[in-house]
Scaffold this motif. Structure first.
Motif, PDB file in Angstrom:
ATOM      1  N   ARG A   6       0.845  -1.207   0.000  1.00 32.46           N
ATOM      2  CA  ARG A   6       0.000   0.000   0.000  1.00 32.46           C
ATOM      3  C   ARG A   6       0.885   1.264   0.000  1.00 32.46           C
ATOM      4  O   ARG A   6       0.646   2.201  -0.749  1.00 32.46           O
ATOM      5  N   GLY A   7       1.932   1.237   0.845  1.00 29.72           N
ATOM      6  CA  GLY A   7       2.732   2.434   1.071  1.00 29.72           C
ATOM      7  C   GLY A   7       3.347   2.999  -0.212  1.00 29.72           C
ATOM      8  O   GLY A   7       3.470   4.207  -0.370  1.00 29.72           O
ATOM      9  N   ILE A   8       3.710   2.161  -1.127  1.00 28.55           N
ATOM     10  CA  ILE A   8       4.509   2.597  -2.281  1.00 28.55           C
ATOM     11  C   ILE A   8       3.669   3.276  -3.350  1.00 28.55           C
ATOM     12  O   ILE A   8       4.155   3.578  -4.437  1.00 28.55           O
ATOM     13  N   LEU A   9       2.371   3.501  -3.064  1.00 29.25           N
ATOM     14  CA  LEU A   9       1.527   4.142  -4.069  1.00 29.25           C
ATOM     15  C   LEU A   9       1.804   5.638  -4.127  1.00 29.25           C
ATOM     16  O   LEU A   9       1.703   6.328  -3.114  1.00 29.25           O
ATOM     17  N   GLY A  10       2.159   6.174  -5.296  1.00 30.43           N
ATOM     18  CA  GLY A  10       2.385   7.609  -5.456  1.00 30.43           C
ATOM     19  C   GLY A  10       1.073   8.318  -5.814  1.00 30.43           C
ATOM     20  O   GLY A  10       0.032   7.689  -5.946  1.00 30.43           O
ATOM     21  N   ILE A  11       1.125   9.650  -6.000  1.00 33.05           N
ATOM     22  CA  ILE A  11      -0.087  10.420  -6.334  1.00 33.05           C
ATOM     23  C   ILE A  11      -0.617   9.994  -7.700  1.00 33.05           C
ATOM     24  O   ILE A  11      -1.789   9.699  -7.883  1.00 33.05           O
ATOM     25  N   LYS A  12       0.299   9.905  -8.679  1.00 34.15           N
ATOM     26  CA  LYS A  12      -0.079   9.482 -10.039  1.00 34.15           C
ATOM     27  C   LYS A  12      -0.949   8.232  -9.975  1.00 34.15           C
ATOM     28  O   LYS A  12      -2.061   8.192 -10.498  1.00 34.15           O
ATOM     29  N   GLU A  13      -0.461   7.230  -9.229  1.00 34.98           N
ATOM     30  CA  GLU A  13      -1.198   5.982  -9.135  1.00 34.98           C
ATOM     31  C   GLU A  13      -2.561   6.213  -8.524  1.00 34.98           C
ATOM     32  O   GLU A  13      -3.567   5.644  -8.940  1.00 34.98           O
ATOM     33  N   GLU A  14      -2.594   7.086  -7.512  1.00 32.63           N
ATOM     34  CA  GLU A  14      -3.871   7.408  -6.878  1.00 32.63           C
ATOM     35  C   GLU A  14      -4.880   7.832  -7.933  1.00 32.63           C
ATOM     36  O   GLU A  14      -5.995   7.326  -7.991  1.00 32.63           O
ATOM     37  N   VAL A  15      -4.443   8.771  -8.807  1.00 32.69           N
ATOM     38  CA  VAL A  15      -5.328   9.313  -9.844  1.00 32.69           C
ATOM     39  C   VAL A  15      -5.827   8.172 -10.735  1.00 32.69           C
ATOM     40  O   VAL A  15      -7.023   7.958 -10.909  1.00 32.69           O
ATOM     41  N   ASP A  16      -4.876   7.391 -11.257  1.00 34.04           N
ATOM     42  CA  ASP A  16      -5.253   6.261 -12.129  1.00 34.04           C
ATOM     43  C   ASP A  16      -6.251   5.373 -11.415  1.00 34.04           C
ATOM     44  O   ASP A  16      -7.269   4.981 -11.989  1.00 34.04           O
ATOM     45  N   ARG A  17      -5.983   5.085 -10.132  1.00 38.13           N
ATOM     46  CA  ARG A  17      -6.844   4.157  -9.409  1.00 38.13           C
ATOM     47  C   ARG A  17      -8.278   4.658  -9.426  1.00 38.13           C
ATOM     48  O   ARG A  17      -9.201   3.937  -9.739  1.00 38.13           O
ATOM     49  N   MET A  18      -8.447   5.965  -9.120  1.00 39.04           N
ATOM     50  CA  MET A  18      -9.811   6.509  -9.100  1.00 39.04           C
ATOM     51  C   MET A  18     -10.422   6.419 -10.498  1.00 39.04           C
ATOM     52  O   MET A  18     -11.571   6.024 -10.660  1.00 39.04           O
ATOM     53  N   ALA A  19      -9.611   6.734 -11.532  1.00 39.03           N
ATOM     54  CA  ALA A  19     -10.104   6.663 -12.919  1.00 39.03           C
ATOM     55  C   ALA A  19     -10.593   5.231 -13.209  1.00 39.03           C
ATOM     56  O   ALA A  19     -11.710   5.019 -13.677  1.00 39.03           O
ATOM     57  N   ASN A  20      -9.764   4.256 -12.851  1.00 36.32           N
ATOM     58  CA  ASN A  20     -10.129   2.864 -13.093  1.00 36.32           C
ATOM     59  C   ASN A  20     -11.404   2.501 -12.346  1.00 36.32           C
ATOM     60  O   ASN A  20     -12.281   1.829 -12.878  1.00 36.32           O
ATOM     61  N   PHE A  21     -11.485   3.002 -11.100  1.00 34.26           N
ATOM     62  CA  PHE A  21     -12.678   2.682 -10.316  1.00 34.26           C
ATOM     63  C   PHE A  21     -13.915   3.231 -11.010  1.00 34.26           C
ATOM     64  O   PHE A  21     -14.891   2.522 -11.230  1.00 34.26           O
TER      65      PHE A  21
END
Lengths: 273, 273, 273, 273
Positions: A6-21
């Protein structure tokens, strides 16, 4: 479920994750909407057939929605900021552009086609009955096939959670295909409704499991017990959809019988005078 | 798609490539022809049934074509310059001769048989109805099986592009099998027509993708995005065939209604005198 | 096909080879017999139905044969010199005894059961119609399943040649299952007949390919072109069975129409007096 | 079957083994009970239909049993001493709690739902006919799916013996699905009964093979001949269920005809006076 990853998630990934969701939540809501709509419409239709009357307006409205909604979806997929804008390949290396969006467009294309056929069948007597059902069945089948090849080379958990979706998709496609020959069979249409609801809710589940919209630990891809739980969970969604259908059917029945009582009263009153 | 692999092609390979392309384009055109022919014939038939008349001549012509064309194909496969000339094995090591041509002959054989049964069913009342459909379904099924074992050990792209063809082939076989029991069901015959069109156009696609008749870069066998694109592309062919059917059906309807108007006019005139 | 592997065969192996060949030739002939019998019986039945008469004797004879033949087969499998003699396991290590013979007995058992049900359905009105077909379908299905697990871990050629047999077996089982609901459908019974003929001839083919009864080179297990040829060859058997059915159907028709002519003549003569 | 692996079993394992055996014996008996019950009920129903009368009480009793029994099973699975007590996950590592019991609860849940729908269909005319069959079919299908993913990663023998169970499960699910459209078809209901009996007895077989309740050597997981024997053995169970059905059907027939005789006698006597 391992907390470290979980810890290694950067902001970029956060954005993608929400997009994917959102990419899973949107179609999920779409299917859920249709499923719920059908779970109310068909019982009403079935029960009113027993009283020899039909309500066409709602019917027609839905068909239009269906036929217009899908092209809208296609255009959206094409022209979102990071969409392919109708480019298929680019660069001197001729790489494919945004195949994902193209695949989704293809799915929308078939649902759109089925919507068009739906409207045509409704408008013109000459269009052979059952063609609308055939096209809808083909659309669902196409969606299933694209998904199948789509997740073929994903990690285990991802593949399994999507393959469970395929159960609902192909079961739905088959039952719709039967409707071509057994039109307006209440059993088939209610099964279709429940499969659509399951598809809708399961899309949400996929989004939640793979992309944790509300944070929470990442699911361990390789923990077999996760697989076992999700298999079970899928069938809970199925059970829930059955419960929903039961409730809606009961409500439909109550309203119908209420209306009939009132009508009879008014009739008897008139006769009273 | 890697450009390097292109440079190393010699003249010999060029020749083979064109031969291979023709080997896919020819049957492709054949299926396309039949598919289009059906997509015009059946709507006309269906619409004229509603006016209680039938046109048998065209029907019979097609059956003859079907029954005579396939033996011709078989002989061609056998006696082309580099064909097996009916030799199965040769040499003291007993190697098989030109198994490819033999396989194609086998496919033609079954389409020929179905053509013969077709003609017989048409000529003699005593032949049980539906036998022609059964044989056609068997022929399509056999084609599918031979293809399946045919491409089992090919490179990934080749295998995938052919396995997509199998979807159309087996879907067609199933719908034709249903026709045995639901004869002249407009939905089934139009589905058959569309599957045949898809098969035809997809044969062309295969030829174009694998053998670049008009040059262009070779497709990278191992690029997964190529697989994804082709999966999608297959369903675009399907959508196209649906569009074609819609257009032809509409045309058929217009012409029919035109004819009826004229007839009624002429009738009313005669009554006028 | 490598000649070397031939030389190293000892006398013992020669004996086994012939035994194995007979093991395939016997059931092959059995299926062939039934297939041919059906291919004559059903057309006659179908054509005579059109003249409203039926011949029950032959029918009953076959049922008896069917019901008595299979137990005979079971006993044979059990009590042949090197059979299990009803022992399942033996020794303090409890090894299984002659599982092959036991499997064959199991197959015979189900064909026997279907034969018994067949006779019962014929004798007693109270037995629900279609039960005989269901049992026959189950028997064929069981045969298929046992074969499937039987050849799962064999060399490639062996496995492939048996898996082709399964196509005929399961296609037969499905068509018989349909007969439960569409009884005496001429299309289905003729398809069943052809599948049975194919099964019969293919058993022979398997025997010839794997055990060379009349000598000749051993087939190379690992030569892919052998696989390709056998796939093709299987469908040639299928085509042959179709040809056989066509011939028998024509013969049945000729004899029938001959008989009718004679009857009409005799009738008209009688009226002449 | 290796004797050594037997010696190393401690008391703890003994306990688990018996628990596991009971875990298979209990549902086995349950299915067996239902199968036998149906194998008596349906013939009686079918035969009495021919005499235009029906017995509803037994029918209703069974439905109630069905609808009440399953929730009981669910609660049992949840609240047995070492059950999950409705906890899904626990600990800060969020491990799943007793997924096995949860899976069994899920199976019970669906059988319970089908029982409820069964009772509703019986009580209210407005519930569309066939819905009960659909839910039962879904319940059986769900059981099959859960089993499938359940045994996917087990040792060979374990996996094979459970996959044989799936044959009975899915065959049953399909035949019940047909009942939605062909209600009260005697063939289908008797097939359902036999599949349920096979499932019941095979559960027992699994328990006996994997957990030796009465001691005896452990089965060698990797001995292929064990696989072969069990495949065969499964079909023996099938044959036994057919025998049971035949006997019950005959008994049902005898009792029926007995009753009719008596009734006719009493009627004729009354007329005598």
């Amino acid at each position: 479920k391992s907390k470290e990853s979980r810890g290694i998630l950067g902001i970029k990934e956060e954005v993608d994750r929400m997009a994917n969701f959102k990419g899973h939540a949107l179609p999920g809501s779409f299917f859920l909407l249709f499923g719920l709509w059908w779970s109310v419409k068909y019982p009403l239709q079935y029960l009113s057939q027993k009283l020899n009357k039909k309500s066409h307006r709602t019917h027609y409205f839905q068909r239009k929605l269906h036929a217009l909604g899908c092209p809208a979806g296609m255009l959206a997929e094409q022209f979102v900021p990071d969409g392919p804008h109708l480019y298929l390949y680019s660069g001197e290396k001729r790489d494919w552009v945004k195949l994902m969006n193209w695949q989704h467009s293809t799915m929308y294309l078939f649902y759109g086609l089925s919507g068009v056929v739906d409207v045509l069948t409704y408008m013109f007597q000459v269009v052979p009955q059952g063609l609308d059902r055939l096209m809808l069945s083909v659309a669902v089948f196409v969606e299933g096939c694209l998904f199948y090849y789509h997740v073929l080379h994903r990690p285990m958990l991802d593949q399994h959670i999507h393959s469970l979706l395929l159960i609902a998709v192909f079961a739905g496609a088959c039952s719709i295909l039967l409707e071509v020959f057994l039109r307006d069979n209440i059993i088939l249409v209610m099964f279709r409704a429940s499969m659509t609801i399951v598809q809708g809710t399961w899309f949400w589940q996929i989004g939640v499991v793979l992309f944790q919209p509300w944070g929470g630990p990442v699911w361990d891809e390789n923990d077999h017990s996760n697989i076992m739980f999700l298999t079970m969970c899928f069938f809970w969604h199925w059970a829930a959809s059955v419960a929903i259908l039961t409730v809606n059917y009961t409500l439909a029945y109550c309203t119908k019988s209420q209306l009939n009582k009132q009508m009879q009263n008014s009739v008897s009153e008139r006769h009273g005078h």
